[in-house]
Design a protein around this motif. Structure first.
Motif, PDB file in Angstrom:
ATOM      1  N   GLN A   1       3.243   5.812  -5.735  1.00 40.15           N
ATOM      2  CA  GLN A   1       3.016   5.881  -7.182  1.00 40.15           C
ATOM      3  C   GLN A   1       1.738   6.645  -7.511  1.00 40.15           C
ATOM      4  O   GLN A   1       1.342   6.724  -8.666  1.00 40.15           O
ATOM      5  CB  GLN A   1       2.939   4.467  -7.766  1.00 40.15           C
ATOM      6  CG  GLN A   1       4.212   3.674  -7.625  1.00 40.15           C
ATOM      7  CD  GLN A   1       4.006   2.200  -7.926  1.00 40.15           C
ATOM      8  OE1 GLN A   1       2.968   1.772  -8.410  1.00 40.15           O
ATOM      9  NE2 GLN A   1       5.022   1.398  -7.616  1.00 40.15           N
TER      10      GLN A   1
ATOM     11  N   THR B   1       0.834  -1.202   0.000  1.00 37.87           N
ATOM     12  CA  THR B   1       0.000   0.000   0.000  1.00 37.87           C
ATOM     13  C   THR B   1       0.868   1.251   0.000  1.00 37.87           C
ATOM     14  O   THR B   1       0.553   2.229  -0.692  1.00 37.87           O
ATOM     15  CB  THR B   1      -0.947  -0.006   1.220  1.00 37.87           C
ATOM     16  OG1 THR B   1      -1.726  -1.210   1.186  1.00 37.87           O
ATOM     17  CG2 THR B   1      -1.872   1.182   1.212  1.00 37.87           C
TER      18      THR B   1
ATOM     19  N   LYS C   1      -1.302   5.817  -6.997  1.00 33.19           N
ATOM     20  CA  LYS C   1      -2.335   4.939  -7.541  1.00 33.19           C
ATOM     21  C   LYS C   1      -3.516   4.908  -6.578  1.00 33.19           C
ATOM     22  O   LYS C   1      -3.371   5.077  -5.374  1.00 33.19           O
ATOM     23  CB  LYS C   1      -1.781   3.536  -7.769  1.00 33.19           C
ATOM     24  CG  LYS C   1      -0.731   3.507  -8.866  1.00 33.19           C
ATOM     25  CD  LYS C   1      -0.384   2.119  -9.265  1.00 33.19           C
ATOM     26  CE  LYS C   1       0.591   2.157 -10.438  1.00 33.19           C
ATOM     27  NZ  LYS C   1       1.041   0.848 -10.828  1.00 33.19           N
TER      28      LYS C   1
ATOM     29  N   LEU D   1       1.964   1.746  -3.502  1.00 32.96           N
ATOM     30  CA  LEU D   1       0.864   2.253  -4.342  1.00 32.96           C
ATOM     31  C   LEU D   1       0.651   3.747  -4.105  1.00 32.96           C
ATOM     32  O   LEU D   1       0.448   4.508  -5.054  1.00 32.96           O
ATOM     33  CB  LEU D   1      -0.428   1.482  -4.054  1.00 32.96           C
ATOM     34  CG  LEU D   1      -0.485   0.044  -4.562  1.00 32.96           C
ATOM     35  CD1 LEU D   1      -1.755  -0.644  -4.048  1.00 32.96           C
ATOM     36  CD2 LEU D   1      -0.429   0.000  -6.075  1.00 32.96           C
TER      37      LEU D   1
ATOM     38  N   ILE E   1      -6.457   3.595  -4.290  1.00 37.67           N
ATOM     39  CA  ILE E   1      -6.657   2.494  -3.357  1.00 37.67           C
ATOM     40  C   ILE E   1      -8.145   2.456  -3.051  1.00 37.67           C
ATOM     41  O   ILE E   1      -8.727   3.464  -2.648  1.00 37.67           O
ATOM     42  CB  ILE E   1      -5.828   2.714  -2.080  1.00 37.67           C
ATOM     43  CG1 ILE E   1      -4.343   2.729  -2.440  1.00 37.67           C
ATOM     44  CG2 ILE E   1      -6.122   1.656  -1.040  1.00 37.67           C
ATOM     45  CD1 ILE E   1      -3.447   3.236  -1.348  1.00 37.67           C
TER      46      ILE E   1
END
Length: 181
Positions: free
Chosen positions: A145, A139, A147, A142, A149
């Motif tokens: 990056q 996580t 991204k 992520l 969730i």
């Protein structure tokens, strides 16, 4: 090195996640200490003495990674040992009736841990504590990056983070001799 030292005193969980990140950073730089010294270390604005010390620390980690065969994936034994210590402490805390809030946090996170373990055969080969750290680290990557969730994942991670945070606090107290079982 300097961050690691601070985190190790503050929170073993944050320390371990940081060390996993260091392992991945070293891999990203091709396990090349010279490249780290010219491209990575300068961003910290350290004086020459501290820069050299940091480079030396990276060199020793790189050597250990090569010797332990974790140049492409996996974790150094010193980091695995922390998982082992946390797993042992976890078992002791669950067996004890003196830590009901810890047990409650674990059982609240358990359904999410079960889902994690069911997602891959690799997860089933690891213990629950390592699965939790894998989820937290994944996580973290992520988020780095940028991204998305999902809300479901965020809820799972929140419960797992609270549980691991509590385990980390108990670890610190146990090291200070302040935990009764």
């Amino acid at each position: 090195m300097y961050i690691a030292e601070q985190l190790k005193k503050k929170s073993v969980a944050e320390y371990l996640l940081y060390m996993w990140q260091v392992e991945d950073t070293l891999r990203a730089y091709g396990l090349d200490a010279e490249k780290m010294a010219t491209e990575y270390i300068p961003q910290f604005g350290l004086d020459e003495t501290k820069s050299e010390a940091l480079k030396g620390w990276y060199e020793s980690l790189i050597q250990m990674m090569r010797e332990e065969g974790v140049t492409e994936k996996g974790h150094l034994q010193v980091n695995k040992n922390i998982i082992i210590l946390l797993t042992d402490l976890h078992a002791q805390l669950l067996k004890s009736s003196k830590h009901p809030f810890y047990s409650a946090a674990y059982y609240k996170a358990l359904p999410f841990i079960v889902v994690l373990r069911a997602k891959s055969a690799e997860s089933q080969e690891k213990n629950e504590i390592e699965n939790c750290f894998d989820a937290l680290y994944g996580t973290m990557l992520l988020r780095a990056q940028k991204k998305d969730i999902s809300a479901e994942t965020a809820t799972a991670i929140d419960n797992i983070a609270k549980f691991i945070g509590m385990l980390s606090d108990y670890y610190k107290k146990d090291k200070a001799g302040e935990v009764e079982f």
